[in-house]
Design a protein around this motif. Structure first.
Motif, short mmCIF file in Angstrom:
data_model
loop_
_atom_site.label_atom_id
_atom_site.label_comp_id
_atom_site.label_asym_id
_atom_site.label_seq_id
_atom_site.Cartn_x
_atom_site.Cartn_y
_atom_site.Cartn_z
N HIS A 130 -8.65 -22.39 -4.32
CA HIS A 130 -8.82 -21.06 -4.74
C HIS A 130 -10.15 -20.63 -5.42
O HIS A 130 -10.51 -19.42 -6.03
CB HIS A 130 -7.73 -20.69 -5.74
CG HIS A 130 -6.55 -20.74 -4.82
ND1 HIS A 130 -5.99 -19.85 -3.90
CD2 HIS A 130 -5.32 -21.65 -4.82
CE1 HIS A 130 -4.99 -20.16 -3.26
NE2 HIS A 130 -4.70 -21.24 -3.90
N ASP A 131 -11.06 -21.76 -5.45
CA ASP A 131 -12.14 -21.62 -5.96
C ASP A 131 -13.42 -21.11 -5.10
O ASP A 131 -13.69 -21.77 -4.04
CB ASP A 131 -12.71 -23.14 -6.68
CG ASP A 131 -14.14 -23.04 -7.35
OD1 ASP A 131 -14.65 -22.04 -7.15
OD2 ASP A 131 -14.34 -24.17 -7.90
N PRO A 132 -13.87 -19.87 -5.32
CA PRO A 132 -14.77 -19.18 -4.43
C PRO A 132 -16.17 -19.93 -4.22
O PRO A 132 -16.68 -19.81 -3.01
CB PRO A 132 -14.93 -18.08 -4.80
CG PRO A 132 -14.63 -17.82 -6.40
CD PRO A 132 -13.56 -19.08 -6.60
N VAL A 133 -16.28 -20.98 -5.04
CA VAL A 133 -17.52 -21.66 -5.08
C VAL A 133 -17.35 -23.04 -4.41
O VAL A 133 -18.23 -23.61 -3.69
CB VAL A 133 -18.15 -22.04 -6.44
CG1 VAL A 133 -19.39 -22.85 -6.35
CG2 VAL A 133 -18.61 -20.85 -7.15
N HIS A 134 -16.37 -23.55 -4.17
CA HIS A 134 -15.65 -24.83 -3.55
C HIS A 134 -15.66 -24.55 -2.12
O HIS A 134 -15.13 -23.56 -1.69
CB HIS A 134 -14.58 -25.44 -4.15
CG HIS A 134 -14.27 -26.84 -3.84
ND1 HIS A 134 -13.97 -27.49 -2.54
CD2 HIS A 134 -14.83 -28.10 -4.40
CE1 HIS A 134 -14.11 -28.64 -2.73
NE2 HIS A 134 -14.63 -29.24 -3.73
N PRO A 135 -16.11 -25.53 -1.40
CA PRO A 135 -16.17 -25.24 0.14
C PRO A 135 -14.88 -25.36 0.91
O PRO A 135 -14.70 -24.87 2.05
CB PRO A 135 -17.11 -26.24 0.63
CG PRO A 135 -17.19 -27.28 -0.29
CD PRO A 135 -17.03 -26.74 -1.53
N LEU A 136 -13.97 -26.08 0.36
CA LEU A 136 -12.38 -26.08 0.82
C LEU A 136 -11.76 -24.90 1.10
O LEU A 136 -11.45 -24.13 0.08
CB LEU A 136 -11.71 -27.21 0.07
CG LEU A 136 -10.42 -27.44 0.56
CD1 LEU A 136 -10.58 -28.40 2.04
CD2 LEU A 136 -9.41 -28.51 -0.04
N GLU A 137 -11.17 -24.30 2.29
CA GLU A 137 -10.16 -23.32 2.13
C GLU A 137 -9.03 -23.82 2.96
O GLU A 137 -8.96 -24.85 3.33
CB GLU A 137 -11.16 -22.32 3.09
CG GLU A 137 -12.36 -21.62 2.45
CD GLU A 137 -13.14 -21.03 3.47
OE1 GLU A 137 -12.44 -19.68 3.78
OE2 GLU A 137 -14.23 -21.25 4.18
N GLY A 138 -8.03 -22.86 2.94
CA GLY A 138 -6.84 -23.29 3.40
C GLY A 138 -6.04 -22.25 4.25
O GLY A 138 -6.51 -21.11 3.98
N LEU A 139 -5.19 -22.14 5.19
CA LEU A 139 -4.47 -21.56 5.93
C LEU A 139 -3.07 -22.06 5.88
O LEU A 139 -2.77 -23.32 5.58
CB LEU A 139 -5.00 -21.71 7.53
CG LEU A 139 -6.30 -21.15 7.91
CD1 LEU A 139 -6.43 -21.44 9.22
CD2 LEU A 139 -6.50 -19.64 7.58
N VAL A 140 -2.11 -21.09 5.88
CA VAL A 140 -0.62 -21.45 5.95
C VAL A 140 -0.08 -20.62 7.16
O VAL A 140 -0.34 -19.58 7.39
CB VAL A 140 0.07 -21.31 4.75
CG1 VAL A 140 -0.11 -21.98 3.83
CG2 VAL A 140 -0.17 -19.78 4.11
N GLN B 270 -5.51 -30.49 -8.26
CA GLN B 270 -7.13 -30.35 -8.23
C GLN B 270 -7.23 -29.84 -6.79
O GLN B 270 -8.13 -28.87 -6.47
CB GLN B 270 -7.92 -31.79 -8.26
CG GLN B 270 -9.17 -31.73 -7.80
CD GLN B 270 -10.00 -30.96 -9.01
OE1 GLN B 270 -10.04 -31.09 -10.17
NE2 GLN B 270 -10.56 -29.83 -8.64
N THR B 271 -6.63 -30.16 -5.77
CA THR B 271 -6.59 -29.57 -4.42
C THR B 271 -6.36 -28.20 -4.43
O THR B 271 -7.08 -27.19 -3.62
CB THR B 271 -5.74 -30.43 -3.47
OG1 THR B 271 -6.17 -31.62 -3.46
CG2 THR B 271 -5.93 -29.90 -1.76
N TRP B 272 -5.07 -27.77 -5.06
CA TRP B 272 -5.05 -26.51 -5.25
C TRP B 272 -6.13 -25.70 -5.90
O TRP B 272 -6.46 -24.42 -5.41
CB TRP B 272 -3.56 -26.37 -6.15
CG TRP B 272 -3.19 -25.04 -6.11
CD1 TRP B 272 -3.22 -23.99 -7.16
CD2 TRP B 272 -2.68 -24.09 -4.93
NE1 TRP B 272 -2.65 -22.86 -6.72
CE2 TRP B 272 -2.32 -22.98 -5.43
CE3 TRP B 272 -2.37 -24.42 -3.61
CZ2 TRP B 272 -2.04 -22.00 -4.63
CZ3 TRP B 272 -1.78 -23.51 -2.65
CH2 TRP B 272 -1.45 -22.19 -3.20
N VAL B 273 -6.62 -26.09 -7.10
CA VAL B 273 -7.74 -25.41 -7.71
C VAL B 273 -9.03 -25.31 -6.57
O VAL B 273 -9.66 -24.18 -6.50
CB VAL B 273 -8.22 -26.29 -8.86
CG1 VAL B 273 -9.70 -25.77 -9.11
CG2 VAL B 273 -7.42 -26.21 -9.97
#
Length: 157
Positions: A53-63, A47-50
């Motif tokens: 990568h979901d352009p509508v969901h506010p969560l973003e990630g850096l690596v 779910q977190t991975w989805v």
């Protein structure tokens, strides 16, 4: 904040998490959950991975990526509305550095990259929380930010 600056990890690149990072991201995020003594299932990881990568969901990630291509750290963040200011700020949900990479400036570089995103987006600030006893992370946080006087509460409905 102090003037002390930790050395930067050489040949480290911080970038947005990409779909092809899935296999390397999962053990890092499991490590984060383990550090905080939280159970994490494959369903939660999925779910977190989805969300990342979901352009509508506010969560973003850096690596953070080492010169050999290995992922050595992650940061998950999102916009946070600030109604009393009439603008958005940022909220850093998760920050984790692989244990064998700690002390090399990886966490600092992830935070610096997030700060540049915040500037680009016009966020008034970036906030985060950590465990009171997370002394290692708090040394970094005390160096790059100012602790607030707010006390955190959590309601379980």
């Amino acid at each position: 904040m102090t003037d002390k600056v930790a050395p930067k990890a050489k040949d480290l690149k911080v970038r947005r998490v990409l779909p092809e990072d899935a296999a390397a991201w999962r053990p890092l995020y499991r490590g984060y959950a383990t550090f905080y003594k939280r159970d994490i299932t494959d369903a939660i990881l999925d779910q977190t991975w989805v969300w990342l990568h979901d352009p509508v969901h506010p969560l973003e990630g850096l690596v953070a990526v080492a010169s050999d291509g290995k992922l050595v750290g992650l940061a998950h963040y999102r916009p946070q509305p600030k109604p009393l200011q009439g603008n958005d700020a940022g909220f850093l949900d998760d920050l984790f550095v692989a244990p064998d990479q700690r002390g090399r400036g990886v966490g600092r570089q992830l935070i610096e990259h997030l700060a540049s995103i915040a500037r680009e987006r016009g966020w008034s600030s970036v906030r985060w929380i950590t465990a009171n006893d997370n002394a290692t992370a708090r040394r970094l946080y005390d160096d790059v930010a100012v602790a607030t006087h707010w006390v955190t509460y959590e309601l379980k409905p």
